[in-house]
Design an enzyme around this catalytic site. Structure first.
Site: not given
Ligand code: OXD
Ligand code: MN
Length: 586
Positions: A197, A206, A248-250, A277, A370, A401, A497
């Site tokens: 992965y 990372k 992540s996810a924001c 990133d 992805r 969040r 916005d």
């Molecule tokens: C993360 C990514 O999880 O960039 O931050 O994949």
């Molecule tokens: Mn990331």
């Protein structure tokens, strides 16, 4: 391809360990990459998509037990355990090498060893750092060729230096029980076994650009951060750059490629993406903080990406892209994912490669599916993307969040207060993620899974960078796009916005607007956020700029508890900041 003795002898050592059938050096040429694509299609590792609709695009499926980063199997193998700190898993380096070498031994038998020389950052730039990844996966080679700058010129730039990062990736059996992602910061080495992965095996990302690089930055006086970089161009053609960290996810990729609201477009505002990133930042000759994006592509989450949420990202994926774990539309040999549009294909395979019908209610694409897309495809890629000098950063923005606690935006009082704001960053879990809604997860500077050393030393490093920058330091802000109303609906429209908030941030950096001091820092006067062309009342805006003392008192309790984890290694300054906040709230 190189005479570098440290490179050659390490490759020899690894070759003796993993025993490949043959060794292929990746020179970065299109010819070589094309031959590898063909080979991967022959073996079934990838499938060639509709070349009229998606030229140069391919589909790949990972093993079903191997779809995300594995934080619980990620280790920082520093010589001393205390140097990894309480937020990392640690393994004694000799024990780790032994265990990993036992797993890797002979694992390339009947396989090819690909030697990938790559650069993080433009080759030859003062920011650039070089690496060599050994892998037995063509998918890894092809992804690295998108995400990093791959080729023999990396060896030319490296010369006979020993300053490069060693990376060994072995697919082995993709066995979850023996999957390890290990970092040896003292040896500039990364070893990843039993995964295919991206986040675990594209070692430039990372592993190198954050975990190893954060440690290098600590020792060498620069910063490796989990941040997007964007440029905002005003109607006069002046561009100001912002670096921003979110868990992540924001919506980091969405913010990095933001489309200005119509009213801003008409006036001539433009937004340019430098990176989505990772940011490497150094003090420049002018004493200001300069940043480059060390990557060369986007490894973005597919679900939710569409022409409305992020047209620039979607357009970036229309050529030369590798899709992983998305839906395969068999009618026209293209791809699909949840949130792309409202028309799931009728004749399709899901991410596991099974016949799939959207009507049965199951997800077709994996939620962490992805795209690996070349950055140059992005319609709003910055003209400075390939600049070895980087871009000057005016503001650093943290965010998370939060349903209630954090206002839409606030500015820290100064650099040290900003470091405090980053250190207490947190996000609340959403129903989709865990089932337990509203659980606060602290994720300092969005670096929790990515800081390659003791988090408290990392904060000390941030404070030291502030001393170096002095009055040239970027201003530090916190944003929260995710305030909820009593029905659980987002109040702020977000997406394009958000530029309205970024505009206020830039104005603050240029001393062009006043603000209101609160216990946590400065918030805007509601009148100073431009709501032109937006159906959003000033009273609603006021409600999301409010700082609720009670909620913040609860917050300080959470922070106190969190800080306790770090013992006496935590910088005194941050404890003082926490005390000041408590006093301000009284
Ligand atoms: C993360 C990514 O999880 O960039 O931050 O994949
Ligand atoms: Mn990331």
């Amino acid at each position: 391809m190189t005479k570098n003795r440290s490179v050659l002898s390490w490759i020899d050592e690894m070759k003796n360990l993993v025993r490949p059938e043959r060794v292929v050096w990746i020179n970065g040429s299109e010819e070589q990459l094309e031959a590898l694509r063909e080979e991967a299609c022959k073996t079934g590792e990838m499938e060639k998509l509709n070349q009229e609709k998606l030229p140069g695009c391919y589909l790949h499926r990972t093993a079903i037990n191997d779809v995300a980063r594995v934080e619980h199997r990620t280790f920082i193998c520093s010589t001393k355990e205390e140097d990894a700190g309480p937020t990392n898993n640690w393994m004694e380096p000799n024990d780790a090498y032994k265990m990993l070498y036992d797993i890797a031994r002979g694992s390339y038998r009947e396989r090819t060893m690909y030697v990938i020389p790559y650069s993080m950052g433009p080759v030859g730039s003062p920011f650039a750092k070089y690496g060599v990844e050994l892998t037995d996966s063509i998918y890894v080679v092809l992804n690295m060729a998108i995400m990093t700058r791959v080729g023999s010129n990396v060896f030319d730039a490296l010369g006979d230096s020993n300053d490069w990062v060693r990376g060994l990736h072995c697919k082995v059996d993709i066995d979850e029980e023996n999957r390890y992602i290990c970092h040896f910061p003292q040896d500039n080495t990364i070893i990843s076994v039993n995964s295919g992965y991206g986040g675990n095996v594209l070692l430039g990302k990372k592993c190198f650009a954050l975990r190893i690089a954060s440690y290098l930055g600590y020792n060498e006086g620069w910063m490796a951060e989990h941040m997007l970089i964007l440029g905002i161009e005003n109607p006069k053609g002046e561009v100001k750059y912002i670096a921003a960290a979110f868990p992540s996810a924001c919506g980091k990729t969405n913010l990095a490629m933001l489309i200005p609201p119509e009213i801003y477009k008409k006036k001539g505002y433009k937004v340019w993406c430098v990176g989505d990133d990772i940011a490497w930042m150094r003090v420049g000759e002018d004493g200001c903080l300069w940043a480059v994006n060390p990557e060369n592509g986007f490894f973005g989450v597919a679900p939710g990406t569409n022409m409305k949420s992020n047209p620039n990202a979607l357009i970036s994926t229309q050529k030369g892209t590798i899709f992983t774990n998305v839906v395969h539309n068999l009618d026209d040999n293209t791809v699909w994912w949840e949130g792309l549009d409202k028309n799931p294909p009728k004749n399709a395979l899901n991410w596991k490669g099974e016949k799939w019908d959207a009507e049965d209610g199951s997800k077709g694409a994996h939620p962490n599916s992805r795209f690996t897309a070349p950055a140059v495809n992005c319609p709003c890629i910055s003209s400075e993307f390939n600049s070895g000098k980087g871009v000057p950063i005016s503001a650093i923005v943290f965010g998370g969040r939060r349903a209630k606690t954090a206002p839409l935006v606030y500015q820290s009082r100064d650099w040290n207060n900003g470091v405090f704001v980053g250190s207490i960053m947190a996000s609340e879990t959403t129903a989709a993620a865990t089932g337990a809604v509203g659980v606060v997860r602290r994720d300092p500077m969005a670096m929790l899974p990515f800081c390659g050393y003791h988090m408290a030393d990392y904060w000390t490093h941030w404070l030291d960078m502030g001393k170096k920058l002095g009055d040239k330091a970027p201003k530090i802000f916190n944003v929260n796009w995710f305030r909820l109303d009593d029905d659980g609906k987002f109040i702020w429209p977000g997406f394009g916005d958000n530029l309205r908030v970024l505009e206020w941030i830039i104005k603050r950096c240029e001393d062009r607007v006043n603000a209101v001091e609160t216990p946590i820092g400065y918030v805007p006067n509601a009148e100073d956020i431009n709501l032109e062309g937006l159906d959003f009342s000033i009273d609603t805006l006021k409600s999301i700029l409010e700082v609720d003392k009670e909620l913040w008192t609860v917050e300080t309790e959470g922070v106190t508890e969190f800080y306790e984890k770090f013992g006496d290694r935590i910088p005194e300054e941050l404890l003082n900041q926490l005390e000041t906040l408590k006093a301000n709230l009284k």
